[in-house]
Design an enzyme around this catalytic site. Structure first.
Site, PDB file in Angstrom:
ATOM      1  N   LYS A   1      93.751  14.384  71.340  1.00 54.58           N
ATOM      2  CA  LYS A   1      93.665  14.204  69.894  1.00 54.58           C
ATOM      3  C   LYS A   1      94.879  13.428  69.388  1.00 54.58           C
ATOM      4  O   LYS A   1      95.841  13.212  70.125  1.00 54.58           O
ATOM      5  CB  LYS A   1      93.644  15.579  69.194  1.00 54.58           C
ATOM      6  CG  LYS A   1      92.414  16.425  69.480  1.00 54.58           C
ATOM      7  CD  LYS A   1      91.204  15.943  68.715  1.00 54.58           C
ATOM      8  CE  LYS A   1      89.995  16.844  68.968  1.00 54.58           C
ATOM      9  NZ  LYS A   1      89.637  16.976  70.406  1.00 54.58           N
TER      10      LYS A   1
ATOM     11  N   SER B   1      85.017  13.278  70.310  1.00 59.89           N
ATOM     12  CA  SER B   1      85.849  13.576  69.149  1.00 59.89           C
ATOM     13  C   SER B   1      86.819  12.443  68.807  1.00 59.89           C
ATOM     14  O   SER B   1      87.480  12.498  67.786  1.00 59.89           O
ATOM     15  CB  SER B   1      86.641  14.870  69.383  1.00 59.89           C
ATOM     16  OG  SER B   1      87.568  14.694  70.412  1.00 59.89           O
TER      17      SER B   1
END
Lengths: 193, 193
Positions: A153, A116
Site C-alpha cells: 500500500k 487494491s
DNA sequence: GACTTTTATGTACAATCGTACATAATAATA
DNA sequence: TATTATTATGTACGATTGTACATAAAAGTC
C-alpha cells in the site's frame, strides 16, 4: 556501421555471434576460433575496434560495447525507421535488474495479489522490487504487515498519524489497530505479458 | 544458501555486488578489491564456489551462475516474520532482465509517452521491453508505426481486419489509412518509482 | 580435550597473456 | 602510377595468469 572495412565488419560480427554480451576471451582463443595463424591478426582488429569504441574494457576484460548490443533504449525521436534506429548513435542501455537493484542482498521480490493498487498501475501478478527497510516516507509504496497480514500500500504519515492507503476507490484506508510493521519500500515493478 | 559458511557467503556477496553478471576478473584483481594479501585466499574461495556450481566457466572466463543472480521471490506464505523469510531455503531467484529477455539482441526498450494504455496499467514513463518482430497475434501489445507515427497499442486482427486498440476509453481505435508497420511485440514493462 | 575444517598468507612455476616490433603481400586511394 | 592503409604471419618478451604445495592460526565439531 561506423566506417568499418568489410573484413573488420566480418570480424566484429563473428565476435558478436560467438560472444554476445559476454566477456571476450584471450586473443589466442579468438585466433583459434576464427582460424588465424597469428594472434596478432586478432590483436590488430582489436586495436581498430578499441579505437572506435566498439569494444571496451571492464574489470580488465574486453566486452563488445553495450551500444552495439542488447536492449537499447529506443529513442522515440527516431522517425526514420527501424533499421536506422537500431544502428544509430549512442543510445542508453538499460538493465531492469540494475535499475531496481535486484542483485543487492537487501532487495527482494514480492508478487502482487489483489487489485487494491490498480489506480497506480499495479496489477495482480506484478512483480514488485522491495528494498528492506523499517522506515518509509509519506507516499512511499511499502510492503507492510498490518495487524498480522501482508499488504502492499501507499504509506501515509501526516500530522503524526500513520495509515496505509490503497490505490482503488473500492478499498478503505487502513489504520493500524495494534501494529504496523514496514518490511520494505517498493523500488519499482515488473510485469510480464 | 547452499551450505556456505559465513565468510564464503560474504565473499560471494562481494562478487555479486561488484561484478554481477559480468565476467569475473583475475584472482589478483579480486584479491586487491577485497583486501587480501594473497591471491590464494581468493583461489580457495573460488574452488568452493566452483564445486557448488555457484560460479561457472564460459569462454575461459568465470561468471556467477545465472541461478544465483537476481532477487529472491518473497513467498507470501511466509508469516513467521521478515528474518526467517530472508534466510529460508531454496528460493526462486528472479531476474527481470532475464524474464523480459533484455540481453537478446533483438529486444530493445521503449519508453511510454501518453496515457493511451492506462487501463492495462501501462503508464507514462514506463519502460517496455519490445521484441523485434514484423508480425503479431491478435491482442498482442505492439509497438507500431501507423501512418508515420510510433505508438504502443494492442494489436487487433479479426475477420481480416487489422487495427490498433488503445486501453483508454478516451481514445479511439486506430484503423490504418495507408500503412501499419509492426516493429515489435511487448514482452513486459518495468516501472521505477 | 582431540580432531577436522576453515581461513589466511606465502613461495614457486610453467603456461599464457597482451604488446611491441618486423616483414610482406594485397587492396584502396590519390 | 605512386602512395598509403589493410590484412596476415611471425618472433620476442616482460607481465600476469591459475595451480600446486606448504604453513599456521582460528573456528567449528565430535
Amino acid at each position: 556501421m561506423k566506417d568499418l572495412t568489410l573484413k573488420q565488419n566480418q570480424f566484429f560480427e563473428a565476435l558478436k555471434e560467438n560472444y554476445g554480451k559476454d566477456a571476450l576471451p584471450s586473443l589466442s582463443a579468438i585466433k583459434e576460433l576464427l582460424g588465424y595463424k597469428s594472434k596478432n591478426s586478432v590483436a590488430q582488429y582489436f586495436n581498430v575496434l578499441k579505437k572506435k569504441n566498439i569494444i571496451e574494457e571492464k574489470n580488465s576484460r574486453y566486452y563488445i560495447s553495450q551500444d552495439f548490443l542488447g536492449a537499447r533504449l529506443f529513442s522515440s525521436k527516431v522517425r526514420a525507421g527501424f533499421a536506422s534506429a537500431m544502428e544509430d548513435e549512442v543510445e542508453n542501455l538499460i538493465s531492469f535488474d540494475r535499475e531496481l537493484e535486484l542483485n543487492k542482498t537487501n532487495v527482494f521480490i514480492f508478487r502482487v495479489s489483489g487489485d487494491s493498487m490498480v489506480d497506480l498501475g499495479i496489477f495482480e501478478g506484478d512483480y514488485v522490487s522491495i528494498k528492506k527497510s523499517s522506515y518509509a516516507q509519506d507516499k512511499d509504496i511499502v510492503l507492510a504487515n498490518i495487524d498480522g497480514g501482508f499488504t502492499l500500500k501507499t504509506y501515509r504519515n501526516k500530522n503524526n498519524k500513520v495509515w496505509l492507503e490503497p490505490a482503488n476507490k473500492n478499498y478503505p484506508n487502513l489504520y493500524p489497530r495494534s501494529s504496523l510493521v514496514i518490511f520494505g519500500v517498493a523500488l519499482g515493478i515488473m510485469r510480464k505479458f
